[in-house]
Design a protein around this motif. Structure first.
Motif, PDB file in Angstrom:
ATOM      1  N   THR A 254      40.798 -44.738 -65.489  1.00 15.67           N
ATOM      2  CA  THR A 254      41.345 -44.027 -64.338  1.00 15.67           C
ATOM      3  C   THR A 254      40.732 -42.631 -64.243  1.00 15.67           C
ATOM      4  O   THR A 254      40.024 -42.194 -65.148  1.00 15.67           O
ATOM      5  CB  THR A 254      42.871 -43.910 -64.447  1.00 15.67           C
ATOM      6  N   VAL A 255      41.037 -41.926 -63.165  1.00 14.03           N
ATOM      7  CA  VAL A 255      40.461 -40.600 -62.951  1.00 14.03           C
ATOM      8  C   VAL A 255      40.930 -39.622 -64.034  1.00 14.03           C
ATOM      9  O   VAL A 255      40.137 -38.836 -64.560  1.00 14.03           O
ATOM     10  CB  VAL A 255      40.823 -40.062 -61.552  1.00 14.03           C
ATOM     11  N   ALA A 276      39.096 -32.559 -62.143  1.00 11.43           N
ATOM     12  CA  ALA A 276      40.520 -32.293 -61.952  1.00 11.43           C
ATOM     13  C   ALA A 276      40.783 -31.711 -60.571  1.00 11.43           C
ATOM     14  O   ALA A 276      41.764 -32.077 -59.908  1.00 11.43           O
ATOM     15  CB  ALA A 276      41.017 -31.339 -63.032  1.00 11.43           C
ATOM     16  N   TYR A 277      39.889 -30.835 -60.098  1.00 11.48           N
ATOM     17  CA  TYR A 277      40.086 -30.248 -58.770  1.00 11.48           C
ATOM     18  C   TYR A 277      39.762 -31.246 -57.667  1.00 11.48           C
ATOM     19  O   TYR A 277      40.370 -31.218 -56.598  1.00 11.48           O
ATOM     20  CB  TYR A 277      39.264 -28.973 -58.618  1.00 11.48           C
ATOM     21  N   VAL A 281      42.469 -32.314 -54.821  1.00  9.42           N
ATOM     22  CA  VAL A 281      42.201 -32.371 -53.377  1.00  9.42           C
ATOM     23  C   VAL A 281      42.563 -33.751 -52.824  1.00  9.42           C
ATOM     24  O   VAL A 281      43.152 -33.870 -51.739  1.00  9.42           O
ATOM     25  CB  VAL A 281      40.729 -32.033 -53.084  1.00  9.42           C
ATOM     26  N   ILE A 282      42.234 -34.815 -53.572  1.00 10.85           N
ATOM     27  CA  ILE A 282      42.565 -36.177 -53.125  1.00 10.85           C
ATOM     28  C   ILE A 282      44.079 -36.351 -53.003  1.00 10.85           C
ATOM     29  O   ILE A 282      44.582 -36.875 -52.005  1.00 10.85           O
ATOM     30  CB  ILE A 282      41.975 -37.218 -54.102  1.00 10.85           C
ATOM     31  N   LEU A 289      48.665 -36.713 -45.455  1.00 13.49           N
ATOM     32  CA  LEU A 289      48.611 -37.899 -44.593  1.00 13.49           C
ATOM     33  C   LEU A 289      49.930 -38.661 -44.626  1.00 13.49           C
ATOM     34  O   LEU A 289      50.421 -39.110 -43.579  1.00 13.49           O
ATOM     35  CB  LEU A 289      47.452 -38.802 -45.023  1.00 13.49           C
ATOM     36  N   ASN A 290      50.486 -38.828 -45.815  1.00 15.71           N
ATOM     37  CA  ASN A 290      51.786 -39.504 -45.923  1.00 15.71           C
ATOM     38  C   ASN A 290      52.856 -38.759 -45.140  1.00 15.71           C
ATOM     39  O   ASN A 290      53.654 -39.359 -44.419  1.00 15.71           O
ATOM     40  CB  ASN A 290      52.203 -39.608 -47.394  1.00 15.71           C
TER      41      ASN A 290
END
Length: 301
Positions: A254-255, A276-277, A281-282, A289-290
């Motif tokens: 995972t990220v 991490a940044y 941002v994601i 958006l949610n």
């Protein structure tokens, strides 16, 4: 007189000073453990550094990450597990909460039983499921599948099934907690709406579809937003099952695990900080958006 009252409102009394004195430890903790690390990480993201010393490289770290196939694979794995885990969790926990809400007796018993897995730590849950999903007939899941003539499944050893093994494990741990949240929302739905629907001859399913679900929209919005954030931060379970490599074959990378590997194994703190940044941002964009598309009108009327 207005000027006097305005000056009194802006005055700083001894009582205010005492209040700030009590708040000072918390403010110091926020600065030391939240604000300072964020600023330091932002600076590190523009450096080639091991966390102690480094050189300025500008946006080179960001460019390196965005052209790294391993990062994109980790992002795909994170989103894949996040989407399916979130959809299944919300659907199952809401249906479960609806059933508990309609039982005549034993509500507290069912709430306690379903909430228990949430008390178990991620480490203990991972160890438990590593035995349940053992890749041969010794595993409890494969033992039951064998009774139906199904060959043993490598839940955590086969790249095709590993993500679903993690999804099922996370569902077991989260459904109980989310059911309690939904149950609290269900109990706040006005009973007058159901009574009016009964007068009009609505069945139980129609009341659930046309009254319960629309009334629960604010809860759904909250659960989706929190679930999305938590899904993008997935780390503990995949680290316990797949290790730092995200095995099998990187299918559980995972990220956050990508960030961990660069920071603590490769000593590339600059790359880790930039990743991490990018993740920050994601998550920020997904939250916006949610909030924009799901929270337009949360009222029933």
């Amino acid at each position: 007189m207005d000027v006097k009252s305005k000056n009194e409102g802006c005055s700083f009394s001894k009582r205010d000073a005492i209040g700030f004195l009590f708040v000072l430890p918390m403010l110091f903790g926020i600065f030391l453990f939240v604000i300072y690390p964020m600023i330091a990480s932002l600076i590190f993201s523009f450096q080639q550094t091991n966390g102690v010393s480094g050189t300025w490289v500008g946006v080179s770290n960001y460019r390196s990450i965005l052209t790294d196939s391993v990062f994109w694979k980790s992002l795909y794995n994170t989103v894949y597990m996040g989407i399916f885990a979130l959809l299944l969790d919300i659907c199952i926990s809401f249906i479960l909460a609806s059933l508990i809400n309609n039982v005549k007796w034993g509500k507290n018993f069912f709430k306690s039983v379903y909430f228990l897995p949430n008390v178990v730590s991620v480490v203990a849950t991972s160890i438990l499921f590593s035995f349940l999903f053992y890749p041969n007939e010794v595993g409890l899941m494969n033992f039951f599948l064998g009774k139906f003539g199904i060959k043993p499944v490598g839940w955590f050893t086969n790249p095709s099934y590993a993500k679903w093994g993690i999804i099922l494990m996370s569902l077991w741990r989260s459904i109980g907690y989310d059911s309690i949240i939904f149950l609290a929302g269900l109990q706040s739905v006005p009973s007058e709406l159901y009574e009016a629907a009964e007068v009009d001859g609505a069945t139980g399913l129609k009341k659930w579809w046309h009254i319960t679900i629309p009334s629960m929209r604010p809860i759904f919005v909250f659960m989706i937003m929190i679930g999305t954030i938590n899904a993008m931060k997935r780390f503990g379970d995949v680290w316990m099952i797949g290790g730092t490599a995200g095995n099998p074959s990187g299918s559980l990378l995972t990220v956050v695990l990508y960030i961990y590997r660069n920071a603590f194994m490769a000593a590339q703190v600059g790359i880790a900080s930039a990743a991490a940044y990018i993740l920050f941002v994601i998550i920020l964009l997904l939250t916006i958006l949610n909030n924009k598309f799901l929270n337009k009108d949360t009222s029933l009327y």
